[in-house]
Design a protein around this motif. Sequence first.
Motif, short mmCIF file in Angstrom:
data_model
loop_
_atom_site.label_atom_id
_atom_site.label_comp_id
_atom_site.label_asym_id
_atom_site.label_seq_id
_atom_site.Cartn_x
_atom_site.Cartn_y
_atom_site.Cartn_z
N THR A 65 0.86 -1.18 0.00
CA THR A 65 0.00 0.00 0.00
C THR A 65 0.89 1.23 0.00
N LEU A 66 0.76 2.05 -1.01
CA LEU A 66 1.64 3.20 -1.18
C LEU A 66 0.82 4.48 -1.24
N GLU A 67 1.45 5.58 -0.86
CA GLU A 67 0.84 6.90 -0.94
C GLU A 67 1.76 7.84 -1.69
N TRP A 68 1.17 8.70 -2.51
CA TRP A 68 1.93 9.64 -3.30
C TRP A 68 1.33 11.03 -3.21
N VAL A 69 2.14 12.02 -3.51
CA VAL A 69 1.68 13.37 -3.82
C VAL A 69 2.15 13.63 -5.24
N LEU A 70 1.20 13.70 -6.16
CA LEU A 70 1.51 13.71 -7.58
C LEU A 70 0.93 14.93 -8.29
N PRO A 71 1.53 15.34 -9.40
CA PRO A 71 0.89 16.36 -10.23
C PRO A 71 -0.35 15.76 -10.90
N PRO A 72 -1.35 16.58 -11.23
CA PRO A 72 -2.59 16.05 -11.81
C PRO A 72 -2.38 15.25 -13.08
N GLU A 73 -1.42 15.66 -13.90
CA GLU A 73 -1.23 14.96 -15.17
C GLU A 73 -0.72 13.54 -15.00
N VAL A 74 -0.22 13.22 -13.81
CA VAL A 74 0.18 11.85 -13.50
C VAL A 74 -0.95 11.12 -12.77
N ALA A 75 -1.54 11.81 -11.78
CA ALA A 75 -2.57 11.18 -10.95
C ALA A 75 -3.82 10.81 -11.75
N TYR A 76 -4.15 11.59 -12.78
CA TYR A 76 -5.38 11.35 -13.53
C TYR A 76 -5.13 10.70 -14.90
N ASP A 77 -3.92 10.27 -15.15
CA ASP A 77 -3.60 9.55 -16.38
C ASP A 77 -3.17 8.14 -15.99
N ASP A 78 -4.01 7.16 -16.29
CA ASP A 78 -3.76 5.80 -15.82
C ASP A 78 -2.43 5.24 -16.32
N ILE A 79 -2.06 5.54 -17.54
CA ILE A 79 -0.81 5.01 -18.09
C ILE A 79 0.40 5.60 -17.37
N ARG A 80 0.39 6.91 -17.21
CA ARG A 80 1.53 7.56 -16.53
C ARG A 80 1.58 7.18 -15.06
N PHE A 81 0.39 7.00 -14.46
CA PHE A 81 0.37 6.61 -13.05
C PHE A 81 0.95 5.21 -12.86
N GLU A 82 0.56 4.29 -13.73
CA GLU A 82 1.11 2.93 -13.61
C GLU A 82 2.63 2.94 -13.77
N GLN A 83 3.11 3.77 -14.68
CA GLN A 83 4.57 3.84 -14.86
C GLN A 83 5.24 4.40 -13.61
N GLU A 84 4.58 5.37 -12.98
CA GLU A 84 5.11 5.94 -11.73
C GLU A 84 5.20 4.87 -10.64
N VAL A 85 4.16 4.05 -10.54
CA VAL A 85 4.16 2.98 -9.54
C VAL A 85 5.28 1.97 -9.83
N ARG A 86 5.40 1.57 -11.07
CA ARG A 86 6.43 0.58 -11.43
C ARG A 86 7.84 1.13 -11.20
N ASN A 87 8.01 2.40 -11.50
CA ASN A 87 9.33 2.99 -11.26
C ASN A 87 9.66 3.03 -9.77
N GLN A 88 8.68 3.41 -8.96
CA GLN A 88 8.93 3.50 -7.53
C GLN A 88 9.22 2.14 -6.92
N LEU A 89 8.52 1.11 -7.40
CA LEU A 89 8.73 -0.24 -6.86
C LEU A 89 9.82 -1.00 -7.61
N ARG A 90 10.38 -0.35 -8.63
CA ARG A 90 11.46 -0.96 -9.42
C ARG A 90 11.02 -2.30 -10.03
#
Length: 525
Positions: free
Chosen positions: A4-29
């Motif tokens: 379970t993770l928490e982020w503070v993100l810019p809207p263009e990441v938080a509301y774009d499913d593709i960019r958000f998934e990439q953010e999650v994968r990058n953070q979890l490597r």
Amino acid sequence: MKKTLEWVLPPEVAYDDIRFEQEVRNQLRLTPDTPAFIRKIRRSIDARSRQIKVNLAADVYINEPVPPLLSFEKSYTDVSKKDQAVIVGFGPAGMFAALRLIEMGIKPIVLERGKDARNRRRDLAAITKDHVVNPDSNYCFGEGGAGTYSDGKLYTRSKKRGDVRRILEILVAHGATSEILVDAHPHIGTNKLPQVVTAIRESILEAGGEIRFDTKVTDFILKDGEMRGVITHQGEKIEGLGVILATGHSARDIFELLHTRNILIEAKPFAMGVRVEHQQQFIDSVQYHCAVRGNYLPAASYSLVAQARYKGVEKGVFSFCMCPGGYIVPAATAPGEIVVNGMSPSRRDGQFANSGMVVSVDEADWKPYEKLGPLAGLQIQKVLEQTAFQLAGQTQTAPAQRLQDYVNGKISSSLLPTSYQPGLVSVDMTTILPPSIAVRLREGLKVFGKQMKGYLTNEAQMVGVESRTSSPVRIPRDKETLEHPQIKRLFPCGEGAGYAGGIVSAAMDGERCAEQLVAHYQNKK
């Protein structure tokens, strides 16, 4: 593995499913081929600074089964041959009371004075196009109640009164978007709510419950201090284990019937005023600190509150039921009155933003009608609505005035474009609003102009009257059993009884009333 993770993100990441998934994968490597399922669980916008952020939390399932989204399962047993209970009204309180009765093995008999959602549309169109109000089928009465065609906001502060998540899950199970389980201020939209309430109706019918539209309750069946049922306008007597009275805040004939039958009711404070309409782009620019909100942020809303004096008495002036990207709609429930309300479609993509701007009303305001006892507040509502009707031309054309003109005591020589389809006519709103409201509203607007730069402008206008914020009557009940203190087997419920203030709180109250009815009267005929 689950994280379970928490982020503070810019809207263009938080509301774009593709960019958000990439953010999650990058953070979890995670490598591109690592199986991972991401489920958002909370999302809220932080617009306090010029750099808008979105607070977002999600569960990430890596190489493991994903649990069901809903803990609620839409599975109802057949109650067609079970003991029955009567529900008056098929708004959120009545709908969820019926579903809960079915879960507990009781057959609900639901009586709704209005029409089903589909046929109700014709009567709404008649108000807008022909200025004809059907007193039994309008924006307040009919399948789903006032919420069906007037917005669908699901935010509530009444978390101590029931399980909010359960209510939202039931709505999702009946077709609402799963986004309402995530957003801090969930919203379905008036364009999608009719399908959801229709699906709830189908669940009730499939389980053996009954729903009778075009059926008005005109009397109660009282025996030995108990309410054993009701009598309809067709003269039919319908009895059951008890009666859940969930008629909504505008069922004036029910309040009058209760009073005539000497069943205890009480006048209750509420609020009245106007709808204020701005360009949505202006609200966005102020709230998001930018000229254009862009493609990712939702239409911005606002909440304003002030205290204002009249004859030395201070009362609240506040925004109510703010509708971003929405429409002002005609919400009268009888010929000869003007009432306005607000709604938003699911995308909230309309040109205008509107909000009720209202002033608290209490016994000091309805003192001229105190001889009417508990119906005094209802009477002050009627007088305001009928005055608006007369001064605006005796149609559903609504009285309006530009904000700065109102504050300066000037009649508007012209009005702005509006979302209110029956049309507007320029009127000095102080000739409609009683001084106790008009003076406080003027002072409140001055405060709001300072709180929200540019709010008080002649590029915005007020449309009258917003008078149905909540019920002017409370039907008392025991705090524990939820039963009327004088009449057994009567369970006052929802907004109309004075115990809810929106779809979710009304739904939770409907469930609680159903549970108490069953707890006290199941197997007791």
